[in-house]
Design an enzyme around this catalytic site. Structure first.
Site, PDB file in Angstrom:
ATOM      1  NE  ARG A  29      -1.190   1.542  -0.401  1.00  0.00           N
ATOM      2  CZ  ARG A  29      -1.907   2.088  -1.383  1.00  0.00           C
ATOM      3  NH1 ARG A  29      -1.633   1.800  -2.650  1.00  0.00           N
ATOM      4  NH2 ARG A  29      -2.901   2.922  -1.131  1.00  0.00           N
ATOM      5  CG  ASP A  30       3.071  -7.077  -4.686  1.00  0.00           C
ATOM      6  OD1 ASP A  30       2.462  -7.933  -5.338  1.00  0.00           O
ATOM      7  OD2 ASP A  30       4.246  -7.240  -4.266  1.00  0.00           O
ATOM      8  CB  ILE A  31       5.441  -7.283   0.182  1.00  0.00           C
ATOM      9  CG1 ILE A  31       6.248  -6.948   1.422  1.00  0.00           C
ATOM     10  CG2 ILE A  31       6.069  -8.408  -0.621  1.00  0.00           C
ATOM     11  CD1 ILE A  31       6.252  -8.062   2.462  1.00  0.00           C
ATOM     12  CG  ASN A  87       1.212 -13.534 -12.968  1.00  0.00           C
ATOM     13  OD1 ASN A  87       1.205 -13.225 -14.153  1.00  0.00           O
ATOM     14  ND2 ASN A  87       1.766 -12.769 -12.040  1.00  0.00           N
ATOM     15  CB  VAL A  96       0.885 -16.071  -3.648  1.00  0.00           C
ATOM     16  CG1 VAL A  96      -0.127 -16.316  -2.532  1.00  0.00           C
ATOM     17  CG2 VAL A  96       2.156 -15.435  -3.077  1.00  0.00           C
ATOM     18  CG  HIS A 100      -2.986 -12.906  -6.632  1.00  0.00           C
ATOM     19  ND1 HIS A 100      -2.647 -14.220  -6.415  1.00  0.00           N
ATOM     20  CD2 HIS A 100      -1.923 -12.340  -7.247  1.00  0.00           C
ATOM     21  CE1 HIS A 100      -1.424 -14.441  -6.890  1.00  0.00           C
ATOM     22  NE2 HIS A 100      -0.963 -13.308  -7.419  1.00  0.00           N
ATOM     23  CG  HIS A 102      -0.464  -8.850  -9.821  1.00  0.00           C
ATOM     24  ND1 HIS A 102       0.636  -8.659  -9.021  1.00  0.00           N
ATOM     25  CD2 HIS A 102      -0.586 -10.195  -9.980  1.00  0.00           C
ATOM     26  CE1 HIS A 102       1.173  -9.838  -8.714  1.00  0.00           C
ATOM     27  NE2 HIS A 102       0.454 -10.782  -9.282  1.00  0.00           N
TER      28      HIS A 102
HETATM   29  P1  AMP Z   1       2.108 -13.858  -8.245  1.00  0.00           P
HETATM   30  O1  AMP Z   1       3.546 -13.886  -8.659  1.00  0.00           O
HETATM   31  O2  AMP Z   1       1.158 -13.471  -9.335  1.00  0.00           O
HETATM   32  O3  AMP Z   1       1.686 -15.128  -7.543  1.00  0.00           O
HETATM   33  O4  AMP Z   1       2.007 -12.666  -7.205  1.00  0.00           O
HETATM   34  C1  AMP Z   1       2.255 -12.796  -5.851  1.00  0.00           C
HETATM   35  C2  AMP Z   1       2.547 -11.409  -5.335  1.00  0.00           C
HETATM   36  O5  AMP Z   1       2.398 -11.433  -3.933  1.00  0.00           O
HETATM   37  C3  AMP Z   1       3.968 -10.909  -5.613  1.00  0.00           C
HETATM   38  O6  AMP Z   1       3.899  -9.713  -6.386  1.00  0.00           O
HETATM   39  C4  AMP Z   1       4.546 -10.680  -4.219  1.00  0.00           C
HETATM   40  O7  AMP Z   1       5.375  -9.534  -4.150  1.00  0.00           O
HETATM   41  C5  AMP Z   1       3.290 -10.525  -3.382  1.00  0.00           C
HETATM   42  N1  AMP Z   1       3.427 -10.881  -1.991  1.00  0.00           N
HETATM   43  C6  AMP Z   1       3.925 -12.032  -1.460  1.00  0.00           C
HETATM   44  N2  AMP Z   1       3.851 -12.009  -0.120  1.00  0.00           N
HETATM   45  C7  AMP Z   1       3.283 -10.820   0.202  1.00  0.00           C
HETATM   46  C8  AMP Z   1       2.941 -10.199   1.435  1.00  0.00           C
HETATM   47  N3  AMP Z   1       3.161 -10.792   2.618  1.00  0.00           N
HETATM   48  N4  AMP Z   1       2.362  -8.971   1.406  1.00  0.00           N
HETATM   49  C9  AMP Z   1       2.135  -8.349   0.219  1.00  0.00           C
HETATM   50  N5  AMP Z   1       2.427  -8.887  -0.969  1.00  0.00           N
HETATM   51  C10 AMP Z   1       3.001 -10.103  -0.976  1.00  0.00           C
END
Ligand code: AMP
Length: 113
Positions: A29-31, A87, A96, A100, A102
């Site tokens: 799950r996204d944080i 993205n 990140v 990945h 979403h």
């Molecule tokens: P992006 O902006 O497409 O690179 O998405 C990166 C996603 O990773 C964002 O929606 C963040 O909220 C999520 N994220 C970053 N660190 C963590 C974490 N430790 N656990 C869960 N989600 C994370």
């Protein structure tokens, strides 16, 4: 990759709310959820972004979509629908650099752009 947040999540160095794992992918799950259900689906192999993908990665990246389908069903989203987003780099807001998907759902999503 030692300094990659998602590699650390995959190997358990950073905790995550796990929803799915198989031999090629992990989902959690996204944080900072942007929808009632917001799950990130990542390959176990470190691939920085779509820009860094090679043809050798096609099976692995395609596998993320079949994982997404299973997770959507598991989360009860399949019938009403959901959105998958990838993205890439600054204009898309990638933060990140481990490729990945979403998976967003659980409400009517607005149009993109
Ligand atoms: P992006 O902006 O497409 O690179 O998405 C990166 C996603 O990773 C964002 O929606 C963040 O909220 C999520 N994220 C970053 N660190 C963590 C974490 N430790 N656990 C869960 N989600 C994370």
């Amino acid at each position: 990759m030692t300094d990659c947040v998602f590699c650390k999540i995959i190997n358990g160095e950073i905790p995550s709310a796990s929803v799915y794992r198989d031999e090629q992918a992990y989902a959690f799950r996204d944080i900072a959820p942007a929808a009632p259900t917001h799950i990130l689906i990542v390959p176990l192999k470190h691939i920085g972004s779509v820009n860094e993908m090679t043809e050798a990665d096609e099976q692995i990246v395609g596998h993320l979509f079949t994982a997404a389908k299973k997770i959507a069903a598991q989360e009860g989203l399949a019938e009403n629908g959901y959105r998958l987003i990838v993205n890439t780099n600054a204009h898309a807001g990638q933060t990140v650099f481990h490729i990945h998907l979403h998976l967003l759902g659980g409400r009517q999503l607005t149009k993109m752009g």
